[in-house]
Enzyme design. Structure first.
Site, PDB file in Angstrom:
ATOM      1  N   SER A 131     -54.861  15.492 -40.014  1.00  0.00           N
ATOM      2  CA  SER A 131     -53.955  16.135 -40.899  1.00  0.00           C
ATOM      3  C   SER A 131     -54.544  16.691 -42.046  1.00  0.00           C
ATOM      4  O   SER A 131     -54.221  17.570 -42.403  1.00  0.00           O
ATOM      5  CB  SER A 131     -52.882  15.052 -41.115  1.00  0.00           C
TER       6      SER A 131
ATOM      7  N   LYS B 297     -49.510  10.759 -21.865  1.00  0.00           N
ATOM      8  CA  LYS B 297     -49.681  12.013 -22.573  1.00  0.00           C
ATOM      9  C   LYS B 297     -49.930  13.039 -21.587  1.00  0.00           C
ATOM     10  O   LYS B 297     -50.535  12.633 -20.520  1.00  0.00           O
ATOM     11  CB  LYS B 297     -51.091  11.697 -23.296  1.00  0.00           C
TER      12      LYS B 297
ATOM     13  N   LYS C 120     -46.897  -3.472 -33.114  1.00  0.00           N
ATOM     14  CA  LYS C 120     -47.920  -3.958 -34.098  1.00  0.00           C
ATOM     15  C   LYS C 120     -47.488  -5.256 -34.676  1.00  0.00           C
ATOM     16  O   LYS C 120     -48.671  -5.859 -35.126  1.00  0.00           O
ATOM     17  CB  LYS C 120     -48.195  -2.861 -34.795  1.00  0.00           C
TER      18      LYS C 120
ATOM     19  N   LYS D  49     -46.182  13.067 -32.691  1.00  0.00           N
ATOM     20  CA  LYS D  49     -45.507  12.002 -31.967  1.00  0.00           C
ATOM     21  C   LYS D  49     -44.319  11.998 -31.663  1.00  0.00           C
ATOM     22  O   LYS D  49     -43.428  12.173 -32.651  1.00  0.00           O
ATOM     23  CB  LYS D  49     -46.231  10.610 -32.852  1.00  0.00           C
TER      24      LYS D  49
ATOM     25  N   VAL E  56     -52.626  12.752 -32.460  1.00  0.00           N
ATOM     26  CA  VAL E  56     -51.753  13.621 -33.291  1.00  0.00           C
ATOM     27  C   VAL E  56     -51.916  13.753 -34.679  1.00  0.00           C
ATOM     28  O   VAL E  56     -52.272  12.415 -35.036  1.00  0.00           O
ATOM     29  CB  VAL E  56     -50.441  13.398 -32.583  1.00  0.00           C
TER      30      VAL E  56
ATOM     31  N   ASP F  76     -42.708   8.064 -35.286  1.00  0.00           N
ATOM     32  CA  ASP F  76     -43.047   7.169 -36.489  1.00  0.00           C
ATOM     33  C   ASP F  76     -44.388   7.564 -36.901  1.00  0.00           C
ATOM     34  O   ASP F  76     -45.103   6.511 -37.508  1.00  0.00           O
ATOM     35  CB  ASP F  76     -42.975   5.853 -36.329  1.00  0.00           C
ATOM     36  N   CYS F  77     -45.189   8.756 -36.738  1.00  0.00           N
ATOM     37  CA  CYS F  77     -46.689   9.151 -37.390  1.00  0.00           C
ATOM     38  C   CYS F  77     -46.565   9.626 -38.697  1.00  0.00           C
ATOM     39  O   CYS F  77     -46.014  10.813 -38.618  1.00  0.00           O
ATOM     40  CB  CYS F  77     -47.230   9.736 -36.296  1.00  0.00           C
TER      41      CYS F  77
ATOM     42  N   HIS G 260     -42.177   4.652 -44.330  1.00  0.00           N
ATOM     43  CA  HIS G 260     -42.539   3.581 -43.486  1.00  0.00           C
ATOM     44  C   HIS G 260     -42.358   2.238 -44.228  1.00  0.00           C
ATOM     45  O   HIS G 260     -42.002   1.187 -43.756  1.00  0.00           O
ATOM     46  CB  HIS G 260     -44.016   3.868 -42.910  1.00  0.00           C
TER      47      HIS G 260
END
Length: 213
Positions: free
Chosen positions: A73, A47, A210, A8, A60, A19-20, A160
């Site tokens: 992941s 994208k 968010k 990302k 991702v 920030d992923c 985070h």
């Protein structure tokens, strides 16, 4: 054959890593295994078609390994550990789920606008469970003195937590959890982490929509 990974890009800064935490976990795994890779920064709000061709759901991270693109992941980390076993990063099964609920409870608390909804208590409960594990096992990492997959999963999530809760709620991990503090310090001082972590402002810009939709 060079490894390639799509991750990302930062919100509002498509030429920076974003920030992923799942993308970050995969990158940390590549770094800890000293593998050479090419990183593609994907702007998730725009994208490119070539990316949608390899990741139809637009998610991702996606890793190119043996000429195949692999997503998720968990799958990526396991695949890298099988194909490149040195150094081994597999976490002993008994410890593999330590801290696994922290990120979910953090997200709920971060987005909460109701101080009576118990979301802070739910996060503290998970952090206390991590504290108890670290207190009762030799460290500094979850499975002992060597870093393993569970640590590389938790490191971006705890980063985070520290950055976003500090910014949006002026909240930090209580001092009554010293082992958690020491653990975070150990994770954040890993060479692989210092080299790859997204800038704090990009963690904040990623969470902003968010938290304040």
């Amino acid at each position: 054959m060079a490894l390639e990974i799509c991750v990302k890009a930062a919100v509002g800064a498509p030429d920076h890593f974003g920030d992923c935490p799942f993308s970050h976990r995969a990158i940390l795994t590549l770094e800890e295994k000293n593998l050479t890779y090419k990183m593609h920064l994907i702007n998730l709000s725009d994208k490119p078609q070539w990316f949608l061709d390899i990741s139809p759901q637009g998610k991702v991270p996606v890793l190119k390994i043996d000429d195949k693109w692999v997503s998720d992941s968990d799958v990526i980390v396991n695949l890298l550990d099988e194909k490149y076993p040195d150094p081994p990063l597999k976490t002993p099964p008994a410890f593999a789920s330590v801290g696994s609920k922290i990120f979910g409870t953090f997200g709920t608390f971060l987005k909460s606008k109701d101080s009576n909804d118990q979301s802070e208590q739910a996060l503290l409960h998970e952090l206390e469970a991590l504290e108890n594990h670290l207190k009762s096992h030799d460290g500094p990492f979850i499975a002992g003195e060597r870093v393993s997959a569970v640590d590389l999963s938790l490191a971006p999530k705890l980063y985070h937590l520290e950055v976003a809760l500090g910014h949006f709620k002026s909240w930090s991990v209580p001092s009554s959890l010293p082992h958690v503090h020491n653990y975070m310090k150990a994770l954040f001082s890993l060479d692989s982490f210092e080299k790859t972590k997204p800038e704090e402002k990009y963690v904040i810009s990623g969470w902003e929509p968010k938290v304040n939709p």
